[in-house]
Design a protein around this motif. Structure first.
Motif, PDB file in Angstrom:
ATOM      1  N   LEU A  92       0.824  -1.200   0.000  1.00 35.80           N
ATOM      2  CA  LEU A  92       0.000   0.000   0.000  1.00 35.80           C
ATOM      3  C   LEU A  92       0.863   1.257   0.000  1.00 35.80           C
ATOM      4  O   LEU A  92       0.560   2.231  -0.705  1.00 35.80           O
ATOM      5  N   ALA A  93       1.945   1.264   0.767  1.00 35.01           N
ATOM      6  CA  ALA A  93       2.836   2.419   0.780  1.00 35.01           C
ATOM      7  C   ALA A  93       3.433   2.645  -0.608  1.00 35.01           C
ATOM      8  O   ALA A  93       3.542   3.786  -1.082  1.00 35.01           O
ATOM      9  N   LEU A  94       3.814   1.570  -1.279  1.00 38.75           N
ATOM     10  CA  LEU A  94       4.361   1.690  -2.630  1.00 38.75           C
ATOM     11  C   LEU A  94       3.321   2.230  -3.603  1.00 38.75           C
ATOM     12  O   LEU A  94       3.621   3.079  -4.449  1.00 38.75           O
ATOM     13  N   GLU A  95       2.084   1.748  -3.501  1.00 41.79           N
ATOM     14  CA  GLU A  95       1.037   2.215  -4.412  1.00 41.79           C
ATOM     15  C   GLU A  95       0.708   3.683  -4.167  1.00 41.79           C
ATOM     16  O   GLU A  95       0.490   4.448  -5.123  1.00 41.79           O
ATOM     17  N   LEU A  96       0.675   4.101  -2.898  1.00 39.78           N
ATOM     18  CA  LEU A  96       0.410   5.502  -2.600  1.00 39.78           C
ATOM     19  C   LEU A  96       1.503   6.404  -3.172  1.00 39.78           C
ATOM     20  O   LEU A  96       1.226   7.477  -3.725  1.00 39.78           O
ATOM     21  N   ALA A  97       2.749   5.976  -3.026  1.00 42.92           N
ATOM     22  CA  ALA A  97       3.856   6.769  -3.561  1.00 42.92           C
ATOM     23  C   ALA A  97       3.837   6.767  -5.086  1.00 42.92           C
ATOM     24  O   ALA A  97       4.001   7.819  -5.731  1.00 42.92           O
ATOM     25  N   ALA A  98       3.616   5.608  -5.692  1.00 48.87           N
ATOM     26  CA  ALA A  98       3.641   5.505  -7.156  1.00 48.87           C
ATOM     27  C   ALA A  98       2.548   6.336  -7.793  1.00 48.87           C
ATOM     28  O   ALA A  98       2.702   6.811  -8.926  1.00 48.87           O
ATOM     29  N   ALA A  99       1.421   6.539  -7.086  1.00 51.87           N
ATOM     30  CA  ALA A  99       0.324   7.324  -7.649  1.00 51.87           C
ATOM     31  C   ALA A  99       0.744   8.766  -7.931  1.00 51.87           C
ATOM     32  O   ALA A  99       0.119   9.451  -8.739  1.00 51.87           O
ATOM     33  N   HIS A 100       1.811   9.239  -7.274  1.00 56.83           N
ATOM     34  CA  HIS A 100       2.281  10.613  -7.476  1.00 56.83           C
ATOM     35  C   HIS A 100       3.476  10.689  -8.421  1.00 56.83           C
ATOM     36  O   HIS A 100       4.013  11.779  -8.647  1.00 56.83           O
ATOM     37  N   ALA A 101       3.873   9.530  -8.957  1.00 62.59           N
ATOM     38  CA  ALA A 101       5.102   9.517  -9.747  1.00 62.59           C
ATOM     39  C   ALA A 101       4.997  10.329 -11.030  1.00 62.59           C
ATOM     40  O   ALA A 101       6.017  10.725 -11.610  1.00 62.59           O
ATOM     41  N   GLY A 102       3.785  10.602 -11.496  1.00 62.07           N
ATOM     42  CA  GLY A 102       3.638  11.406 -12.698  1.00 62.07           C
ATOM     43  C   GLY A 102       4.005  12.858 -12.498  1.00 62.07           C
ATOM     44  O   GLY A 102       4.352  13.562 -13.463  1.00 62.07           O
ATOM     45  N   SER A 103       3.953  13.331 -11.253  1.00 61.90           N
ATOM     46  CA  SER A 103       4.260  14.736 -10.973  1.00 61.90           C
ATOM     47  C   SER A 103       5.442  14.934 -10.039  1.00 61.90           C
ATOM     48  O   SER A 103       6.002  16.031  -9.973  1.00 61.90           O
ATOM     49  N   ILE A 104       5.808  13.890  -9.306  1.00 55.66           N
ATOM     50  CA  ILE A 104       6.914  14.000  -8.350  1.00 55.66           C
ATOM     51  C   ILE A 104       7.928  12.898  -8.656  1.00 55.66           C
ATOM     52  O   ILE A 104       7.625  11.718  -8.484  1.00 55.66           O
ATOM     53  N   PRO A 105       9.131  13.240  -9.102  1.00 55.24           N
ATOM     54  CA  PRO A 105      10.131  12.214  -9.395  1.00 55.24           C
ATOM     55  C   PRO A 105      10.509  11.429  -8.139  1.00 55.24           C
ATOM     56  O   PRO A 105      10.434  11.961  -7.015  1.00 55.24           O
ATOM     57  N   PRO A 106      10.912  10.172  -8.283  1.00 57.59           N
ATOM     58  CA  PRO A 106      11.302   9.374  -7.122  1.00 57.59           C
ATOM     59  C   PRO A 106      12.362  10.029  -6.248  1.00 57.59           C
ATOM     60  O   PRO A 106      12.347   9.864  -5.022  1.00 57.59           O
ATOM     61  N   ALA A 107      13.284  10.785  -6.857  1.00 57.24           N
ATOM     62  CA  ALA A 107      14.327  11.438  -6.064  1.00 57.24           C
ATOM     63  C   ALA A 107      13.724  12.434  -5.087  1.00 57.24           C
ATOM     64  O   ALA A 107      14.152  12.526  -3.916  1.00 57.24           O
ATOM     65  N   ARG A 108      12.721  13.188  -5.540  1.00 53.63           N
ATOM     66  CA  ARG A 108      12.068  14.145  -4.645  1.00 53.63           C
ATOM     67  C   ARG A 108      11.249  13.439  -3.577  1.00 53.63           C
ATOM     68  O   ARG A 108      11.144  13.898  -2.441  1.00 53.63           O
ATOM     69  N   MET A 109      10.641  12.293  -3.945  1.00 47.65           N
ATOM     70  CA  MET A 109       9.918  11.516  -2.925  1.00 47.65           C
ATOM     71  C   MET A 109      10.878  11.074  -1.818  1.00 47.65           C
ATOM     72  O   MET A 109      10.533  11.127  -0.630  1.00 47.65           O
ATOM     73  N   LEU A 110      12.051  10.656  -2.203  1.00 43.47           N
ATOM     74  CA  LEU A 110      13.041  10.214  -1.211  1.00 43.47           C
ATOM     75  C   LEU A 110      13.346  11.333  -0.231  1.00 43.47           C
ATOM     76  O   LEU A 110      13.426  11.119   0.981  1.00 43.47           O
ATOM     77  N   GLN A 111      13.526  12.548  -0.751  1.00 46.23           N
ATOM     78  CA  GLN A 111      13.832  13.679   0.107  1.00 46.23           C
ATOM     79  C   GLN A 111      12.681  13.990   1.044  1.00 46.23           C
ATOM     80  O   GLN A 111      12.878  14.256   2.238  1.00 46.23           O
TER      81      GLN A 111
END
Length: 589
Positions: free
Chosen positions: A192-211
């Protein structure tokens, strides 16, 4: 692996998010192998780890009976829902899935232990955050998805993130696998955590999610360290997702936990929109936005629901906003009005074709979980008028389980009835009599029905008076009060004829059929049955058709025509199934 339907023999499928199940092939294979030797397996793990999705996959492959318990608040309903899933009579073998046992652990444990003894060929797959502790239980901890590392760039957690990110419109995620792998490790492989994060991947790159999620001051570090790690991970990502919502999306999300189960757009708009911050016309667009962010689940039938952990999180936000009482009051009123519309449009419109009626019956059935929750709130809050209106309308719409309806009405009629109009109180007593008859409490049912008839006669005729006359008449005839029963039959025919109440007229003909049958006047009984059948066809209602057919079957059986009896019952059976009623109900009543 594709997602097979989780709908099994007589069961309702477990609803879960659209999209293929990623990374669980080995787990599915292992569970299916274990089920060949183990009777009771409980999948445990924190919220968001994927217990329901995994159980649904196994259920679909094993053609299991499935009962989703997360929508159930009353422990007394467990037995009924399991009986429905097993087609009333427990299967000699097969698999029964009980999903979401935590809040009903004691009742689930008792039922599973009893069924395990009575049905030695039946196997059980259960889900929860803790074991049920029943004899023979095998506890299977659902693992997180495999993490990248040790030369495994194709780890299941990465595959899930990339799959869901692509569905969200992120086309370049595969080119940033290093950041994705670090994010998957940070989120501990929790689906679920992965799906919630992936849902924003179109607007937020993974690098910014990490930060943002795991940096020096990230939300994961801000959570209470006393909370178990993976539960903390999901909650933290929920908080991060919540921060990214628009103000109106936040308002709608915190209002959705008022629904017991799946909800449609119409009900969501009526309950959650207040003409201010969220307007009714905005609800569909806001729901789409929440679904795109993996916070709301879209179901195949067009309805929506909340994942269990998301519902817990949103309910906490609702408590902070002090909206719970306001929401539950709105929910009660909206569900009441929805059922009254279903009753009016599905039963009371004269000579309406069955497909048009069936649409309203179907909508009423889809609202049954909401009905149960709303009546519970009516009892808790003292909303007796709306509660009684809802209980009566639901009984008239669904005609499903009169005994359950009797329980609703008993609880409501114990409240202060001072604000209840006399006519509504009289109708409620008649509805209670109908339920008590189904429950076998014939003496009490007779007294209640007679009292209701006498009170309703003081008011203008309604179809409820026709139904109550029929119940009182039948009970009086069975109780040896033949004179009163025949008087009610005569009054019913007069009133129903005067008001063109075709269903009540058909009921009166069937009552006369039973009298003729008891006197051995088989030709008269057959003629009355044919008249009732013609009235039922004119009314266009499957319930009346099924009753007429089953009574004609009884006449044929009494006349020594077993084939004719079988033919009539065979014609009635599919009609009763459409209505969700046992095929032998009319015989039992």
């Amino acid at each position: 692996m594709s997602d097979p339907s989780a709908t099994g023999r007589g069961g309702a499928g477990v609803p879960f998010a659209a999209g293929r199940l990623v990374g669980r092939d080995r787990d599915v294979a292992e569970l299916r192998a274990l089920l060949r030797d183990e009777r009771v397996i409980t999948l445990i793990g924190p919220g968001g780890i994927g217990k329901t999705r995994l159980a649904a996959q196994v259920a679909g492959l094993e053609r299991a009976n499935v009962v989703e318990l997360g929508r159930v608040g009353d422990p007394a309903l467990i037995v009924r829902l399991v009986a429905e899933a097993l087609d009333v009579h427990p299967a000699a073998d097969g698999l029964l899935v009980l999903d979401g046992c935590d809040h009903l652990r004691e009742g689930c444990a008792e039922l599973v232990a009893e069924l395990a003894v009575r049905c030695p060929g039946l196997r059980f797959l259960l889900t929860g955050r803790r074991p049920l502790q029943v004899p023979g239980e095998l506890v299977w901890r659902v693992p997180p998805l495999a993490l990248p590392g040790d030369g495994r760039p194709d780890a299941d957690s990465v595959a899930l993130f990339v799959d869901r990110a692509a569905a969200a419109g992120a086309r370049e995620v595969a080119d940033r696998l290093g950041d994705v792998e670090r994010l998957c490790r940070l989120l501990e492989g929790v689906p679920l955590a992965l799906e919630l994060a992936a849902a924003h991947a179109g607007s937020i790159p993974p690098a910014r999610m990490l930060q943002r999620v795991g940096g020096r001051h990230g939300v994961l570090r801000a959570r209470d360290p006393a909370v178990p790690g993976r539960a903390r991970t999901v909650w933290a990502v929920l908080e991060w997702s919540h921060e990214l919502l628009s103000p109106k999306e936040r308002v709608l999300l915190r209002r959705l936990p008022v629904f017991a189960g799946a909800f449609d757009l119409e009900l969501a708009g009526r309950v959650c929109a207040d003409g201010g911050l969220v307007r009714g016309a905005e609800v569909p667009g806001l729901l789409r936005g929440l679904a795109d962010k993996a916070l709301v689940v879209r179901l195949a039938d067009g309805r929506h629901r909340l994942h269990g952990v998301v519902k817990e999180y949103a309910a906490e936000r609702s408590r902070e906003a002090a909206e719970e009482v306001w929401l539950r009051d709105r929910h009660l009123r909206a569900v009441c009005e929805a059922f009254e519309h279903c009753h009016q449009a599905g039963s009371l419109v004269r000579r309406q074709p069955w497909p048009e009626r069936a649409a309203h019956v179907g909508r009423g059935r889809s609202l049954l979980d909401e009905c149960r929750a709303a009546i519970g709130w009516a009892v808790e809050s003292g909303g007796v008028v709306l509660g009684l209106r809802l209980a009566c309308a639901a009984l008239a719409t669904l005609r499903g389980d009169p005994a359950e309806s009797a329980g609703w009405l008993e609880r409501l009629l114990e409240l202060d009835l001072a604000p209840v109009p006399d006519e509504l109180a009289a109708v409620a007593k008649g509805a209670l009599a109908y339920g008590l008859r189904a429950r076998g409490e014939l003496g009490r049912a007779t007294r209640m029905a007679v009292e209701s008839v006498e009170e309703q006669r003081r008011h203008p005729y309604t179809p409820w008076l026709g139904l109550t006359y029929a119940v009182a008449m039948t009970l009086c005839l069975r109780a040896g009060r033949g004179e009163l029963g025949r008087r009610y039959l005569w009054e019913l025919e007069l009133a129903a004829s005067a008001h063109e109440d075709l269903l009540a007229l058909a009921t009166a003909r069937l009552a006369r059929l039973d009298l003729a049958l008891s006197e051995g006047r088989l030709e008269l009984a057959r003629r009355l049955g044919e008249e009732a059948l013609a009235l039922a066809r004119e009314a266009g209602h499957h319930w009346a058709l099924a009753r007429a057919l089953t009574r004609l079957g009884a006449v044929a059986e009494a006349a020594g025509d077993p084939q004719g009896a079988r033919d009539h019952h065979a014609m009635a059976r599919p009609l009763l199934r459409v209505l969700g009623e046992p095929a032998d109900r009319d015989r039992r009543e």
